[in-house]
Design a protein around this motif. Structure first.
Motif, PDB file in Angstrom:
ATOM      1  N   LYS A  18       0.832  -1.202   0.000  1.00  0.00           N
ATOM      2  CA  LYS A  18       0.000   0.000   0.000  1.00  0.00           C
ATOM      3  C   LYS A  18       0.870   1.256   0.000  1.00  0.00           C
ATOM      4  O   LYS A  18       1.800   1.384   0.800  1.00  0.00           O
ATOM      5  CB  LYS A  18      -0.925   0.021   1.206  1.00  0.00           C
ATOM      6  N   GLU A  48       0.497   5.630  -0.249  1.00  0.00           N
ATOM      7  CA  GLU A  48      -0.306   6.846  -0.303  1.00  0.00           C
ATOM      8  C   GLU A  48       0.356   7.743  -1.344  1.00  0.00           C
ATOM      9  O   GLU A  48       1.552   8.036  -1.257  1.00  0.00           O
ATOM     10  CB  GLU A  48      -0.346   7.547   1.048  1.00  0.00           C
ATOM     11  N   LYS A  68      -4.693  16.094  -5.394  1.00  0.00           N
ATOM     12  CA  LYS A  68      -5.448  14.913  -4.955  1.00  0.00           C
ATOM     13  C   LYS A  68      -4.502  13.886  -4.365  1.00  0.00           C
ATOM     14  O   LYS A  68      -3.357  13.757  -4.772  1.00  0.00           O
ATOM     15  CB  LYS A  68      -6.233  14.313  -6.112  1.00  0.00           C
ATOM     16  N   ARG A  69      -5.036  13.156  -3.405  1.00  0.00           N
ATOM     17  CA  ARG A  69      -4.264  12.151  -2.675  1.00  0.00           C
ATOM     18  C   ARG A  69      -5.113  10.904  -2.572  1.00  0.00           C
ATOM     19  O   ARG A  69      -6.324  10.978  -2.474  1.00  0.00           O
ATOM     20  CB  ARG A  69      -3.951  12.723  -1.297  1.00  0.00           C
ATOM     21  N   GLY A  70      -4.471   9.757  -2.592  1.00  0.00           N
ATOM     22  CA  GLY A  70      -5.202   8.514  -2.443  1.00  0.00           C
ATOM     23  C   GLY A  70      -4.285   7.384  -2.028  1.00  0.00           C
ATOM     24  O   GLY A  70      -3.062   7.507  -2.076  1.00  0.00           O
ATOM     25  N   ILE A  71      -4.899   6.302  -1.611  1.00  0.00           N
ATOM     26  CA  ILE A  71      -4.151   5.102  -1.209  1.00  0.00           C
ATOM     27  C   ILE A  71      -4.411   4.023  -2.234  1.00  0.00           C
ATOM     28  O   ILE A  71      -5.554   3.786  -2.632  1.00  0.00           O
ATOM     29  CB  ILE A  71      -4.577   4.636   0.196  1.00  0.00           C
ATOM     30  N   VAL A  72      -3.343   3.374  -2.661  1.00  0.00           N
ATOM     31  CA  VAL A  72      -3.443   2.313  -3.645  1.00  0.00           C
ATOM     32  C   VAL A  72      -2.713   1.080  -3.107  1.00  0.00           C
ATOM     33  O   VAL A  72      -1.684   1.201  -2.450  1.00  0.00           O
ATOM     34  CB  VAL A  72      -2.864   2.765  -5.010  1.00  0.00           C
ATOM     35  N   LEU A  78      -4.179   4.865  -9.411  1.00  0.00           N
ATOM     36  CA  LEU A  78      -5.389   4.970  -8.602  1.00  0.00           C
ATOM     37  C   LEU A  78      -6.594   4.713  -9.442  1.00  0.00           C
ATOM     38  O   LEU A  78      -6.614   4.909 -10.604  1.00  0.00           O
ATOM     39  CB  LEU A  78      -5.515   6.349  -7.973  1.00  0.00           C
TER      40      LEU A  78
END
Length: 75
Positions: A15, A17, A24-28, A75
């Protein structure tokens, strides 16, 4: 639309971040990339996976030996 990766942080296992240039930010979770085989089979070695870095010219996640994942696939 194409966004570059500006920063990322390894959280746990596979995982990450990810912060994009548009804010924009996200976790993959990239664990399923191991199943793709080929160059991505190297991800089965978590120490190799942790060697990720950003190619600043293109804004993509990279690993040693020219393995990369484009932002639109992250993402």
């Amino acid at each position: 639309m194409y966004y570059e990766i500006k920063d990322f942080k390894h959280l746990e296992d596979y995982k990450l971040e990810i912060l994009f240039d548009n804010g924009k930010r996200g976790i993959v979770d990239l664990k399923d990339y191991i199943k793709k085989g080929g160059v991505f089979s190297r991800f089965s070695d978590i120490e190799y996976f942790k060697k990720a870095y950003i190619n600043k010219e293109f804004g993509v996640l990279c690993w040693p030996d020219e393995v990369d994942i484009a932002p639109e696939n992250s993402l």
